[in-house]
Design a protein around this motif. Sequence first.
Motif, PDB file in Angstrom:
ATOM      1  N   LYS A  95      45.897  50.485  37.858  1.00 11.46           N
ATOM      2  CA  LYS A  95      46.686  49.650  38.791  1.00 11.46           C
ATOM      3  C   LYS A  95      45.773  48.861  39.734  1.00 11.46           C
ATOM      4  O   LYS A  95      46.055  47.695  40.067  1.00 11.46           O
ATOM      5  CB  LYS A  95      47.630  50.547  39.594  1.00 11.46           C
ATOM      6  CG  LYS A  95      48.647  49.779  40.413  1.00 11.46           C
ATOM      7  CD  LYS A  95      49.626  50.738  41.066  1.00 11.46           C
ATOM      8  CE  LYS A  95      50.677  49.964  41.849  1.00 11.46           C
ATOM      9  NZ  LYS A  95      51.656  50.897  42.496  1.00 11.46           N
ATOM     10  N   ILE A  96      44.674  49.500  40.143  1.00  9.49           N
ATOM     11  CA  ILE A  96      43.706  48.801  41.004  1.00  9.49           C
ATOM     12  C   ILE A  96      43.119  47.609  40.275  1.00  9.49           C
ATOM     13  O   ILE A  96      42.987  46.513  40.847  1.00  9.49           O
ATOM     14  CB  ILE A  96      42.609  49.782  41.461  1.00  9.49           C
ATOM     15  CG1 ILE A  96      43.184  50.787  42.474  1.00  9.49           C
ATOM     16  CG2 ILE A  96      41.425  49.013  42.079  1.00  9.49           C
ATOM     17  CD1 ILE A  96      42.221  51.890  42.827  1.00  9.49           C
ATOM     18  N   ASP A  97      42.782  47.810  38.995  1.00  2.44           N
ATOM     19  CA  ASP A  97      42.232  46.689  38.210  1.00  2.44           C
ATOM     20  C   ASP A  97      43.252  45.558  38.111  1.00  2.44           C
ATOM     21  O   ASP A  97      42.900  44.367  38.193  1.00  2.44           O
ATOM     22  CB  ASP A  97      41.827  47.194  36.804  1.00  2.44           C
ATOM     23  CG  ASP A  97      40.663  48.173  36.860  1.00  2.44           C
ATOM     24  OD1 ASP A  97      39.922  48.120  37.880  1.00  2.44           O
ATOM     25  OD2 ASP A  97      40.512  48.968  35.937  1.00  2.44           O
ATOM     26  N   GLU A  98      44.508  45.919  37.951  1.00  2.00           N
ATOM     27  CA  GLU A  98      45.570  44.899  37.850  1.00  2.00           C
ATOM     28  C   GLU A  98      45.731  44.120  39.166  1.00  2.00           C
ATOM     29  O   GLU A  98      45.886  42.894  39.174  1.00  2.00           O
ATOM     30  CB  GLU A  98      46.880  45.587  37.473  1.00  2.00           C
ATOM     31  CG  GLU A  98      48.036  44.613  37.275  1.00  2.00           C
ATOM     32  CD  GLU A  98      49.338  45.333  36.938  1.00  2.00           C
ATOM     33  OE1 GLU A  98      50.388  44.679  36.955  1.00  2.00           O
ATOM     34  OE2 GLU A  98      49.282  46.548  36.698  1.00  2.00           O
ATOM     35  N   LEU A  99      45.679  44.834  40.296  1.00  6.06           N
ATOM     36  CA  LEU A  99      45.818  44.181  41.610  1.00  6.06           C
ATOM     37  C   LEU A  99      44.636  43.263  41.895  1.00  6.06           C
ATOM     38  O   LEU A  99      44.807  42.163  42.454  1.00  6.06           O
ATOM     39  CB  LEU A  99      45.951  45.243  42.718  1.00  6.06           C
ATOM     40  CG  LEU A  99      47.265  46.019  42.746  1.00  6.06           C
ATOM     41  CD1 LEU A  99      47.196  47.157  43.768  1.00  6.06           C
ATOM     42  CD2 LEU A  99      48.436  45.089  43.092  1.00  6.06           C
ATOM     43  N   LYS A 100      43.441  43.679  41.524  1.00  3.45           N
ATOM     44  CA  LYS A 100      42.273  42.829  41.720  1.00  3.45           C
ATOM     45  C   LYS A 100      42.368  41.554  40.895  1.00  3.45           C
ATOM     46  O   LYS A 100      41.984  40.473  41.352  1.00  3.45           O
ATOM     47  CB  LYS A 100      40.999  43.595  41.357  1.00  3.45           C
ATOM     48  CG  LYS A 100      40.641  44.679  42.367  1.00  3.45           C
ATOM     49  CD  LYS A 100      39.346  45.368  41.972  1.00  3.45           C
ATOM     50  CE  LYS A 100      38.942  46.411  43.016  1.00  3.45           C
ATOM     51  NZ  LYS A 100      37.675  47.113  42.650  1.00  3.45           N
ATOM     52  N   LYS A 101      42.887  41.711  39.708  1.00  2.00           N
ATOM     53  CA  LYS A 101      43.078  40.542  38.848  1.00  2.00           C
ATOM     54  C   LYS A 101      44.096  39.586  39.467  1.00  2.00           C
ATOM     55  O   LYS A 101      43.917  38.358  39.475  1.00  2.00           O
ATOM     56  CB  LYS A 101      43.531  41.000  37.471  1.00  2.00           C
ATOM     57  CG  LYS A 101      43.659  39.862  36.468  1.00  2.00           C
ATOM     58  CD  LYS A 101      44.061  40.419  35.108  1.00  2.00           C
ATOM     59  CE  LYS A 101      44.212  39.272  34.094  1.00  2.00           C
ATOM     60  NZ  LYS A 101      44.605  39.778  32.752  1.00  2.00           N
ATOM     61  N   LYS A 102      45.204  40.167  40.030  1.00  2.00           N
ATOM     62  CA  LYS A 102      46.231  39.347  40.671  1.00  2.00           C
ATOM     63  C   LYS A 102      45.684  38.645  41.918  1.00  2.00           C
ATOM     64  O   LYS A 102      46.006  37.493  42.212  1.00  2.00           O
ATOM     65  CB  LYS A 102      47.413  40.245  41.057  1.00  2.00           C
ATOM     66  CG  LYS A 102      48.581  39.487  41.656  1.00  2.00           C
ATOM     67  CD  LYS A 102      49.729  40.449  41.960  1.00  2.00           C
ATOM     68  CE  LYS A 102      50.902  39.704  42.583  1.00  2.00           C
ATOM     69  NZ  LYS A 102      52.023  40.621  42.894  1.00  2.00           N
ATOM     70  N   LEU A 103      44.839  39.375  42.673  1.00  2.00           N
ATOM     71  CA  LEU A 103      44.262  38.812  43.899  1.00  2.00           C
ATOM     72  C   LEU A 103      43.347  37.629  43.584  1.00  2.00           C
ATOM     73  O   LEU A 103      43.333  36.624  44.313  1.00  2.00           O
ATOM     74  CB  LEU A 103      43.484  39.900  44.641  1.00  2.00           C
ATOM     75  CG  LEU A 103      42.933  39.532  46.016  1.00  2.00           C
ATOM     76  CD1 LEU A 103      44.084  39.209  46.976  1.00  2.00           C
ATOM     77  CD2 LEU A 103      42.095  40.669  46.593  1.00  2.00           C
ATOM     78  N   SER A 104      42.597  37.743  42.484  1.00  2.00           N
ATOM     79  CA  SER A 104      41.714  36.636  42.103  1.00  2.00           C
ATOM     80  C   SER A 104      42.506  35.418  41.655  1.00  2.00           C
ATOM     81  O   SER A 104      42.004  34.285  41.714  1.00  2.00           O
ATOM     82  CB  SER A 104      40.751  37.092  40.984  1.00  2.00           C
ATOM     83  OG  SER A 104      41.485  37.447  39.807  1.00  2.00           O
ATOM     84  N   GLY A 105      43.752  35.653  41.215  1.00  3.94           N
ATOM     85  CA  GLY A 105      44.579  34.522  40.792  1.00  3.94           C
ATOM     86  C   GLY A 105      45.210  33.754  41.949  1.00  3.94           C
ATOM     87  O   GLY A 105      45.653  32.608  41.772  1.00  3.94           O
ATOM     88  N   ILE A 106      45.306  34.408  43.113  1.00  4.44           N
ATOM     89  CA  ILE A 106      45.898  33.738  44.289  1.00  4.44           C
ATOM     90  C   ILE A 106      44.782  32.993  45.019  1.00  4.44           C
ATOM     91  O   ILE A 106      44.125  33.523  45.912  1.00  4.44           O
ATOM     92  CB  ILE A 106      46.581  34.752  45.226  1.00  4.44           C
ATOM     93  CG1 ILE A 106      47.615  35.569  44.471  1.00  4.44           C
ATOM     94  CG2 ILE A 106      47.236  34.020  46.410  1.00  4.44           C
ATOM     95  CD1 ILE A 106      48.236  36.674  45.294  1.00  4.44           C
ATOM     96  N   ARG A 107      44.524  31.767  44.658  1.00  8.61           N
ATOM     97  CA  ARG A 107      43.475  30.946  45.258  1.00  8.61           C
ATOM     98  C   ARG A 107      44.086  29.636  45.752  1.00  8.61           C
ATOM     99  O   ARG A 107      45.002  29.097  45.139  1.00  8.61           O
ATOM    100  CB  ARG A 107      42.354  30.657  44.247  1.00  8.61           C
ATOM    101  CG  ARG A 107      41.699  31.923  43.717  1.00  8.61           C
ATOM    102  CD  ARG A 107      40.545  31.578  42.787  1.00  8.61           C
ATOM    103  NE  ARG A 107      39.496  30.843  43.466  1.00  8.61           N
ATOM    104  CZ  ARG A 107      38.521  31.412  44.153  1.00  8.61           C
ATOM    105  NH1 ARG A 107      38.463  32.753  44.265  1.00  8.61           N
ATOM    106  NH2 ARG A 107      37.594  30.688  44.755  1.00  8.61           N
ATOM    107  N   ASN A 108      43.571  29.146  46.884  1.00  6.44           N
ATOM    108  CA  ASN A 108      44.082  27.904  47.480  1.00  6.44           C
ATOM    109  C   ASN A 108      43.035  26.794  47.435  1.00  6.44           C
ATOM    110  O   ASN A 108      42.956  25.969  48.345  1.00  6.44           O
ATOM    111  CB  ASN A 108      44.532  28.157  48.925  1.00  6.44           C
ATOM    112  CG  ASN A 108      43.379  28.611  49.801  1.00  6.44           C
ATOM    113  OD1 ASN A 108      42.309  28.962  49.287  1.00  6.44           O
ATOM    114  ND2 ASN A 108      43.593  28.617  51.111  1.00  6.44           N
ATOM    115  N   ASP A 109      42.236  26.803  46.389  1.00  3.22           N
ATOM    116  CA  ASP A 109      41.180  25.785  46.290  1.00  3.22           C
ATOM    117  C   ASP A 109      41.767  24.388  46.232  1.00  3.22           C
ATOM    118  O   ASP A 109      41.305  23.462  46.937  1.00  3.22           O
ATOM    119  CB  ASP A 109      40.312  26.055  45.047  1.00  3.22           C
ATOM    120  CG  ASP A 109      39.555  27.369  45.164  1.00  3.22           C
ATOM    121  OD1 ASP A 109      39.451  27.881  46.307  1.00  3.22           O
ATOM    122  OD2 ASP A 109      39.085  27.881  44.141  1.00  3.22           O
ATOM    123  N   ALA A 110      42.807  24.219  45.416  1.00  3.89           N
ATOM    124  CA  ALA A 110      43.399  22.879  45.279  1.00  3.89           C
ATOM    125  C   ALA A 110      44.061  22.449  46.589  1.00  3.89           C
ATOM    126  O   ALA A 110      43.925  21.292  47.025  1.00  3.89           O
ATOM    127  CB  ALA A 110      44.418  22.889  44.140  1.00  3.89           C
TER     128      ALA A 110
END
Length: 447
Positions: free
Chosen positions: A168-183
């Motif tokens: 579950k930790i691996d899944e949350l880290k993956k989700k966190l990396s997907g939430i980016r506001n670069d654009a």
Amino acid sequence: MSSPPPPSQRSFRPRRFIKGPDNQAHNAKVAELRAQIDVISKQIDKAVVGSAIVEERKTLTEELKGLMKEQAAMKEQRQAVNNQLKSVEAEVKRKVKEIESVFSKNSFKSVGAIDKRISEIDEQVESGALKLVDEKRLIKEQQSLFKLRKDFSSVEAQQKSIDSDKAKIDELKKKLSGIRNDAVHKRFEEVQKKLDALRSSNDGIQTKRNALFSQRQALHDQIKALRAAHDAEFKKFKADIELEQKKREEEEASYKAEKEKSDLVEKIAKLEQEATLPAFTKEIDSIHGLLGFFDPSYVKPQLSILPAETFVSKSNIRVVNPDTEFVVLKKERESFFVGTGGKKTKSKKNKAKFTVEPVIIAQLADLNVALPTSQEQVPATIEALKTKLAELEANQDAETKKNSDKVKAKIADLEAKVAALSVKPEATEKAPESTPEAAEVAEATEA
């Protein structure tokens, strides 16, 4: 008692002319400054940015606000995932510590090792070669191993839970990396640069507007200072008017007191003169005059001590209605008794004519002596006057003392009033405090 100079001879201090503030000049200055303010206000209205630029800046500002909201929403999402990740990691740490605590109490690392030791104990017990004491010890150890084996079974379940949490930790880290506001951040910087460029192009206009605002504020400050100075001048003028009015009132009050004091002193002087006169002086002098009038041979025993004036009181003349037997003459004086005429008048009615002047009638009335209406009644009138004279002279000393005591009491009372009037009030030292009022009131006071 010496008399002060009559108040009528006193000269009042010339009234000081107090000039009020020049309202017309003040209003003219204020009007001039207001005209300058109107000119500057029109210049401010003209120094504005074009509508196209204003519209573009408004659009970019709205977009910038939207981007800021997106950034805030992403930040909230990342925060929520981070909070969840921290919670799972904390739970894994807790479970690992529980397993470690189980293994730290013994030397066995697995259920197989425990089962092997249990089998060894069974073989030793079944061999029958052990002493009773050793056999009991091994059996007790075996019972402990059975309990430990049970604990190790729960550790295996705990380990499976830990493995699930790690996934579950691996899944949350993956989700966190997907939430980016670069654009969003990149677009935010682009919009901000455009707004900065528009703002830089409008700096000249804004600088001009700021300068105009400063000039207008300075003019407003000048008007405020003018009004404050005018109010202070008006306040001083009002205070001077009130001070001058107070001084005038004090002078008038002083004049009134001196006049009253002068009148009292004069009255005291008259009373002192009256106190020296014997009682019934006027009545006695009047009787002597009447006796001389009715009896020409009568000689006064002494000169009159009254002031040099006629013995007849002219201030209290009475009108007496005489009988029809005599006539009162008002304009010319005739002899007291007039006889009949010569031979040429024998044909007329021969009758005596009895006349008395009005002042004689009034004098007799004052003395309460009957008026003679004929020559035959004159002796009786003379006798009545002598009786009246003897009566007044008999009572003169007692009445004189009585009158003197009354006059002295009056004089003492009047002297006390004079002493009270002699106490001067404190002079005005400073102007009373005053607040500015309407200019019309001040102008009316000055006039």
